[in-house]
Design a protein around this motif. Structure first.
Motif, PDB file in Angstrom:
ATOM      1  N   UNK A  66      55.583  77.783  12.717  1.00  0.00           N
ATOM      2  CA  UNK A  66      55.053  79.101  13.060  1.00  0.00           C
ATOM      3  C   UNK A  66      54.628  79.207  14.517  1.00  0.00           C
ATOM      4  N   UNK A  67      54.887  78.175  15.316  1.00  0.00           N
ATOM      5  CA  UNK A  67      54.536  78.220  16.727  1.00  0.00           C
ATOM      6  C   UNK A  67      53.050  78.156  16.977  1.00  0.00           C
ATOM      7  N   UNK A  84      66.198  85.441  11.714  1.00  0.00           N
ATOM      8  CA  UNK A  84      65.811  85.112  13.085  1.00  0.00           C
ATOM      9  C   UNK A  84      65.313  83.679  13.166  1.00  0.00           C
ATOM     10  N   UNK A  85      65.603  83.032  14.272  1.00  0.00           N
ATOM     11  CA  UNK A  85      65.089  81.693  14.518  1.00  0.00           C
ATOM     12  C   UNK A  85      63.706  81.836  15.143  1.00  0.00           C
ATOM     13  N   UNK A  92      55.328  87.231  21.913  1.00  0.00           N
ATOM     14  CA  UNK A  92      55.050  88.567  21.380  1.00  0.00           C
ATOM     15  C   UNK A  92      55.858  88.832  20.119  1.00  0.00           C
ATOM     16  N   UNK A  93      57.131  88.468  20.128  1.00  0.00           N
ATOM     17  CA  UNK A  93      57.987  88.697  18.966  1.00  0.00           C
ATOM     18  C   UNK A  93      57.536  87.831  17.784  1.00  0.00           C
ATOM     19  N   UNK A  94      57.131  86.587  18.068  1.00  0.00           N
ATOM     20  CA  UNK A  94      56.661  85.715  16.999  1.00  0.00           C
ATOM     21  C   UNK A  94      55.353  86.238  16.405  1.00  0.00           C
ATOM     22  N   UNK A  95      54.489  86.774  17.259  1.00  0.00           N
ATOM     23  CA  UNK A  95      53.221  87.322  16.790  1.00  0.00           C
ATOM     24  C   UNK A  95      53.437  88.479  15.831  1.00  0.00           C
ATOM     25  N   UNK A  97      55.772  88.676  13.695  1.00  0.00           N
ATOM     26  CA  UNK A  97      56.217  88.119  12.415  1.00  0.00           C
ATOM     27  C   UNK A  97      55.047  87.501  11.659  1.00  0.00           C
ATOM     28  N   UNK A  98      54.184  86.774  12.402  1.00  0.00           N
ATOM     29  CA  UNK A  98      53.085  86.071  11.760  1.00  0.00           C
ATOM     30  C   UNK A  98      52.078  87.057  11.195  1.00  0.00           C
ATOM     31  N   UNK A  99      51.682  86.844   9.971  1.00  0.00           N
ATOM     32  CA  UNK A  99      50.759  87.745   9.304  1.00  0.00           C
ATOM     33  C   UNK A  99      51.481  88.865   8.575  1.00  0.00           C
ATOM     34  N   UNK A 100      52.515  89.386   9.186  1.00  0.00           N
ATOM     35  CA  UNK A 100      53.257  90.489   8.565  1.00  0.00           C
ATOM     36  C   UNK A 100      54.306  89.976   7.592  1.00  0.00           C
ATOM     37  N   UNK A 101      55.156  89.060   8.013  1.00  0.00           N
ATOM     38  CA  UNK A 101      56.224  88.559   7.161  1.00  0.00           C
ATOM     39  C   UNK A 101      56.026  87.110   6.730  1.00  0.00           C
TER      40      UNK A 101
END
Length: 348
Positions: A66-67, A84-85, A92-95, A97-101
């Motif tokens: 999860x970075x 997505x990898x 910003x893009x990883x943030x 995803x985290x929490x949402x998906x």
């Protein structure tokens, strides 16, 4: 496990595909190779248990996916999720995803929850950010989540600070936060640490129930094999940063093939165990992660190991339906036979 030329998985592929994940962390002693080439998959609506001794790299693996590791860490490989990898995304893009998906329940809720912020704000913050809910709608949903995870008197708990709740209540709040944005993947990292046995069972049964009801993918991380038994579909046994064995939970528990898995199960008490008998111990300790061993890293603690175990680079190979190991001298199957472990030796 992946699409053409190592691309994203196709539409019929698993929810999560982890390929050759590595996490190397710089320290004053040198580089710690905490995760060193781990690959596995998780299907939508399925639960994967990850087990192994403390220090085997389980928590670092989850955070690397999860970075969430410190900036000085080096992370490689790929983590394909929802096409997505995650490792290729910017911060910003990883943030987004985290929490949402994808969400995570950490080991210690006492350290994960903000001690000076009321429970209501901590649960509703993600919903307002990711789902765009108003304060009133988010609060209404927070009440429903607390009821779903078994928190008594949710109206009062929303006004509480973390220190006013018991350890079990705090862990339920952490699960409510993780579920608040309807994630597709939930990672639970030692979610019952420091809880008594009764509360442990309640939390574990709760995780399994909400995972099945919401058709989520679940990764349940634990050093305790009893925790994942009966609550996961597949299990991955991790040792010194690598996977030793992967398979269906039923088959791995009934017929372990790696000598490390066999030793872990032998050291676990059961209802049939003699109360006066001493539990079996695994002699030795984990290898120094700064100076990783070649071959099977369990070899120094294994009485079946030979020179090939210590020198050859071993890969996972099949020993049954949905059952793989790296062991060159696997435990005999129920039928008394063993597969040719040399098929799993890496060739240059």
């Amino acid at each position: 496990m992946s699409g053409p030329a190592g691309g994203p998985p196709g539409p019929s592929e698993p929810l999560l595909v982890v390929e050759n994940l590595k996490a190397h962390i710089g320290t004053g002693r040198g580089t710690v190779r905490a995760v060193d080439g781990v690959s596995f998959t998780v299907d939508a609506g399925a639960a994967l248990g990850v087990v192994g001794e403390s220090g085997s790299g389980k928590s670092v693996m989850a955070k690397a996916m999860l970075g969430l590791l410190p900036a000085r860490s080096g992370v490689g490989g790929s983590v394909w999720f929802e096409g997505r990898d995650l490792l290729a995304l910017d911060r910003r893009a990883r943030s987004a995803v985290l929490g949402r998906q994808a969400a995570m329940v950490f080991q210690d809720p006492g350290r994960s929850l903000n001690p000076v912020v009321r429970i209501e704000r901590q649960i509703t913050e993600g919903m307002r950010r990711h789902l765009g809910l108003s304060r009133g709608r988010a609060r209404e949903r927070a009440l429903g989540l607390l009821q779903e995870v078994g928190v008594s008197d949710p109206e009062r708990r929303l006004r509480s600070y973390p220190h006013e709740l018991s350890g079990g209540m705090r862990q339920r709040v952490m699960i409510a936060i993780a579920l608040s944005c309807e994630p597709r993947l939930l990672i639970a990292d030692e979610p019952t640490t420091a809880l008594d046995v009764t509360i442990q069972r309640q939390i574990l049964d709760l995780l399994r129930r909400v995972q099945q009801e919401r058709n989520m993918g679940l990764i349940l991380i634990s050093h305790d094999l009893a925790v994942v038994a009966g609550r996961t579909d597949r299990v991955a046994v991790m040792y010194a940063g690598r996977l030793a064995e992967v398979g269906s939970t039923r088959e791995v528990f009934a017929a372990p093939r790696h000598r490390y898995t066999e030793a872990l199960l032998a050291a676990t008490p059961t209802l049939d165990s003699d109360r006066h008998a001493r539990l079996r111990i695994i002699d030795g300790s984990l290898p120094d992660p700064v100076k990783p061993l070649a071959g099977c890293r369990f070899a120094p603690r294994c009485r079946h190991a030979d020179d090939g175990c210590r020198l050859d680079e071993l890969l996972l190979y099949g020993v049954g339906k949905d059952h793989m190991t790296i062991c060159r001298h696997p435990v005999a199957s129920a039928g008394g036979g063993t597969s040719d472990a040399r098929a799993g030796v890496a060739r240059g």
